[in-house]
Design a protein around this motif. Structure first.
Motif, mmCIF file in Angstrom:
data_model
loop_
_atom_site.group_PDB
_atom_site.id
_atom_site.type_symbol
_atom_site.label_atom_id
_atom_site.label_comp_id
_atom_site.label_asym_id
_atom_site.label_seq_id
_atom_site.Cartn_x
_atom_site.Cartn_y
_atom_site.Cartn_z
ATOM 1 N N LEU A 221 1.133 -1.389 0.125
ATOM 2 C CA LEU A 221 0.187 -0.819 -0.215
ATOM 3 C C LEU A 221 0.768 1.679 -0.091
ATOM 4 N N THR A 222 1.073 2.012 -1.050
ATOM 5 C CA THR A 222 1.715 2.907 -0.647
ATOM 6 C C THR A 222 0.972 4.673 -1.273
ATOM 7 N N PHE A 223 1.202 5.099 -0.626
ATOM 8 C CA PHE A 223 0.644 6.552 -0.912
ATOM 9 C C PHE A 223 -0.558 6.800 -1.677
ATOM 10 N N GLY A 224 -1.789 6.988 -0.916
ATOM 11 C CA GLY A 224 -2.983 6.974 -2.332
ATOM 12 C C GLY A 224 -3.469 5.317 -2.975
ATOM 13 N N ARG A 225 -3.251 4.339 -1.928
ATOM 14 C CA ARG A 225 -3.501 3.289 -2.390
ATOM 15 C C ARG A 225 -4.166 2.907 -1.180
ATOM 16 N N PHE A 413 4.713 23.683 5.716
ATOM 17 C CA PHE A 413 5.951 24.257 6.293
ATOM 18 C C PHE A 413 6.172 23.457 6.906
ATOM 19 N N VAL A 414 5.793 21.742 6.639
ATOM 20 C CA VAL A 414 7.507 20.715 7.332
ATOM 21 C C VAL A 414 7.482 19.755 5.817
ATOM 22 N N THR A 415 8.484 19.297 5.551
ATOM 23 C CA THR A 415 9.042 17.846 4.905
ATOM 24 C C THR A 415 7.646 16.847 4.944
ATOM 25 N N THR A 416 6.926 16.495 4.056
ATOM 26 C CA THR A 416 6.040 15.305 4.667
ATOM 27 C C THR A 416 6.658 14.017 4.461
ATOM 28 N N ARG A 417 6.132 13.095 4.963
ATOM 29 C CA ARG A 417 7.065 11.401 4.951
ATOM 30 C C ARG A 417 5.724 10.945 4.519
ATOM 31 N N TYR A 418 5.691 11.037 3.102
ATOM 32 C CA TYR A 418 3.834 10.222 2.642
ATOM 33 C C TYR A 418 5.349 8.797 1.880
ATOM 34 N N TRP A 419 4.054 7.008 2.253
ATOM 35 C CA TRP A 419 5.182 6.166 2.606
ATOM 36 C C TRP A 419 4.990 6.175 0.150
ATOM 37 N N ARG A 420 5.760 6.429 -0.593
ATOM 38 C CA ARG A 420 5.682 5.884 -1.829
ATOM 39 C C ARG A 420 6.797 4.579 -2.392
ATOM 40 N N GLY A 421 6.951 3.772 -1.511
ATOM 41 C CA GLY A 421 7.571 2.541 -1.370
ATOM 42 C C GLY A 421 9.353 2.886 -1.941
ATOM 43 N N GLN A 422 9.887 1.486 -1.568
ATOM 44 C CA GLN A 422 11.298 1.637 -1.673
ATOM 45 C C GLN A 422 11.327 2.447 -2.535
ATOM 46 N N PRO A 423 12.682 3.109 -1.986
ATOM 47 C CA PRO A 423 13.657 3.371 -3.213
ATOM 48 C C PRO A 423 14.629 3.251 -4.494
#
Length: 423
Positions: A221-225, A413-423
Motif C-alpha cells: 500500500l503506497t501513498f494513495g492506494r 511548512f514541514v517536510t511530508t513523509r508519505y510512503w511511496r515505496g522503496q527507493p
C-alpha cells in the motif's frame, strides 16, 4: 480534508458485491484552534461517532465540532505534546464524523466526472484522488476524497460540516442525471454509510504498528492506494494517507466494530490524539480546512488546487462550474492561497493581510496558529491578491490593531513523509 486520503485486491470481495468501498505547552481551548466557527457550534442536537463512549472512558475533553461531539484533548496530555507524539511516533484520530458514501452504477464514472473536475476514467482501481465538488460558478461546495474500486463502484468521503449541503446536492444531481439521456446505460445509486467508523492512524511508527495486527503486507500500500485488510478478525478498508503530512492510514470499519478495533490499535507507542493536534498538524502540512480555507466563493484555482483538474477534463470542459474554472486557468485568478510566517504575534482567522508600504488591504488570513510545534514559528495561510503571492514576498498582517511583519512561505511548512515505496 486531507489532500491525500484524502488501493489493491479486494481480498476475495467481488466488486459487484454490496460491500463498503472505502478509504481534521498546555491544554488548549477552542480558541487555540486555527479553526473558526465549526468548533464554536453550540447545539443540543449534536451527533455522536461510534467512539463517543470510548472517548469518555479515556478522559477526553469533548467539544462541539461540525455538528458532532468530538475529542479536543485527552486527560493531561496537552495539544503540543500530542502533536509532537504524532510527528515522532504515532497517534490515533477518530474521524468517524466524516460522511462516507458509495456511488454505484454503470454510469457512476461519468456522473462523478460531472460533479468534479477530476480524471476518474483514468484512475486505477483501488486508488484515490483528492477532488472538489463545484457549484455552477466554480465555487467549492466541498473538498472530497474519491476512491475508485471499479468504473461502476466508487467510495466518497466528504466533510461532516457540509453534511446537509452535500447530501442535498447529491440527491438533486442524481435525480437530474438519472432522468436524463446521460444515464441511458444505467442509473447511479447513492448509499450513505451510516454507523461506519473511520480511524486515522498517523505517524512514522504507524506502519510497523499496524503490520503487527494484520497478515496483509502493508508495503504493497503506497501513498494513495488502499485495500480490504483482515484486522483482528474484521475485514476493514485501509487507505494509505491522512491529514497530517506523515505516513499513515485511514481505516474504515463496519458498524459495531469500531470501539473494539480502536482498543486493539491503542497499544504502545500509539496514543490517542484529538482536534487540537489534528488542526496544528494539518496546518503545518499546508492542508485546507473547509469553512476556513475553502468555501463556495472560492475556486480550486484560487485555492492552489488546480492539480486536481485533469488535462482531459480541461479539454472537455464538461464538469459543473467549468466555465469559471477554465477562465481562471487561462487568465489567472484574482487571488491565491498562500502560506505565511508572521513575526511577533500570531495571526488568526479573519486577520487582514496588508501591503507593507501602502497598508492597502490585499487579503485575509483563513487559518493560523502560534508557534507551530514542529516549525517553532507563527504560521498561517490565507488569500492575497495575485501579484503578492510569490514566495519571499514581504507583507504585513494586522493583529490586535497593529501591523506585524509577515513573509509569504511555501507550503507545506514541514517536510511530508508519505510512503511511496522503496527507493
Amino acid at each position: 480534508m486531507a489532500l491525500q486520503r484524502r488501493i489493491l485486491p479486494t481480498l476475495g470481495k467481488s466488486l459487484h458485491t454490496p460491500v463498503h468501498a472505502s478509504w481534521p505547552c498546555a491544554r488548549i481551548g477552542l480558541r487555540g484552534l486555527a479553526t473558526k466557527s465549526e468548533g464554536d457550534q453550540l447545539t443540543t442536537a449534536l451527533r455522536k461517532t461510534p467512539l463517543y463512549d470510548f472517548h469518555l472512558k479515556h478522559g477526553a475533553k469533548m467539544v462541539p465540532f461540525a455538528g458532532y461531539h468530538m475529542p479536543l484533548v485527552y486527560g493531561d496530555v496537552g495539544q503540543v505534546a500530542s502533536h509532537q507524539h504524532v510527528r515522532q511516533s504515532a497517534g490515533i484520530f477518530d474521524v468517524g464524523h466524516m460522511v462516507q458514501s458509495n456511488f454505484r452504477g454503470a454510469t457512476a464514472t461519468k456522473f462523478l466526472e460531472w460533479l468534479t473536475p477530476s480524471s476518474l476514467s483514468s484512475l486505477e482501481p483501488y486508488s484515490s484522488t483528492l477532488s472538489v465538488l463545484l457549484n455552477e460558478q466554480g465555487g467549492i461546495i466541498d473538498d472530497t476524497v474519491i476512491t475508485k474500486h471499479a468504473p461502476d463502484a466508487f467510495y466518497v468521503v466528504t466533510n461532516a460540516g457540509r453534511r446537509e449541503e452535500d447530501l442535498a446536492w447529491f440527491a438533486a444531481r442524481l435525480e437530474e442525471w438519472n432522468s436524463s439521456e446521460r444515464a441511458q446505460d444505467g442509473p447511479v445509486e447513492h448509499e450513505m454509510l451510516e454507523g461506519w467508523g473511520l480511524l486515522a492512524l498517523q505517524g512514522p511508527a504507524a506502519a510497523d504498528h499496524l503490520q503487527a495486527l494484520t497478515s496483509y503486507d502493508l508495503r504493497a500500500l503506497t501513498f494513495g492506494r488502499s485495500a480490504f485488510v483482515p484486522l483482528e478478525g474484521a475485514n476493514v478498508h485501509v487507505a494509505r494517507g491522512g491529514y497530517t503530512g506523515e505516513d499513515g492510514f485511514e481505516i474504515s470499519i463496519p458498524p459495531g466494530q469500531t470501539a473494539f478495533l480502536a482498543s486493539a490499535l491503542l497499544r504502545a507507542p500509539v496514543q490517542l490524539a484529538g482536534l487540537g493536534a489534528r488542526d496544528s498538524l494539518r496546518l503545518e502540512a499546508g492542508m485546507c480546512l473547509y469553512g476556513n480555507d475553502l468555501d463556495e466563493n472560492t475556486t480550486p484555482v484560487e485555492a492552489g488546487l488546480s492539480w486536481v483538474i485533469g488535462k482531459d477534463r480541461r479539454a472537455a470542459g464538461d464538469f459543473i462550474g467549468a466555465e469559471k474554472v477554465l477562465e481562471q486557468l487561462k487568465n489567472g485568478p484574482p487571488r491565491r492561497r498562500v502560506g505565511l510566517i508572521v513575526e511577533d504575534a500570531p495571526a488568526r482567522h479573519g486577520a487582514k493581510i496588508l501591503a507593507p508600504e501602502t497598508s492597502e488591504e490585499i487579503g485575509i488570513v483563513t487559518s493560523g496558529i502560534p508557534l507551530a510545534p514542529t516549525v517553532g514559528k507563527n504560521i498561517a495561510m490565507g488569500y492575497v491578491k495575485s501579484g503578492f503571492h510569490k514566495k519571499g514576498t514581504l507583507l504585513s498582517v494586522e493583529v490586535r490593531k497593529k501591523a506585524r511583519a509577515a513573509v509569504v512561505t511555501a507550503m507545506p511548512f514541514v517536510t511530508t513523509r508519505y510512503w511511496r515505496g522503496q527507493p
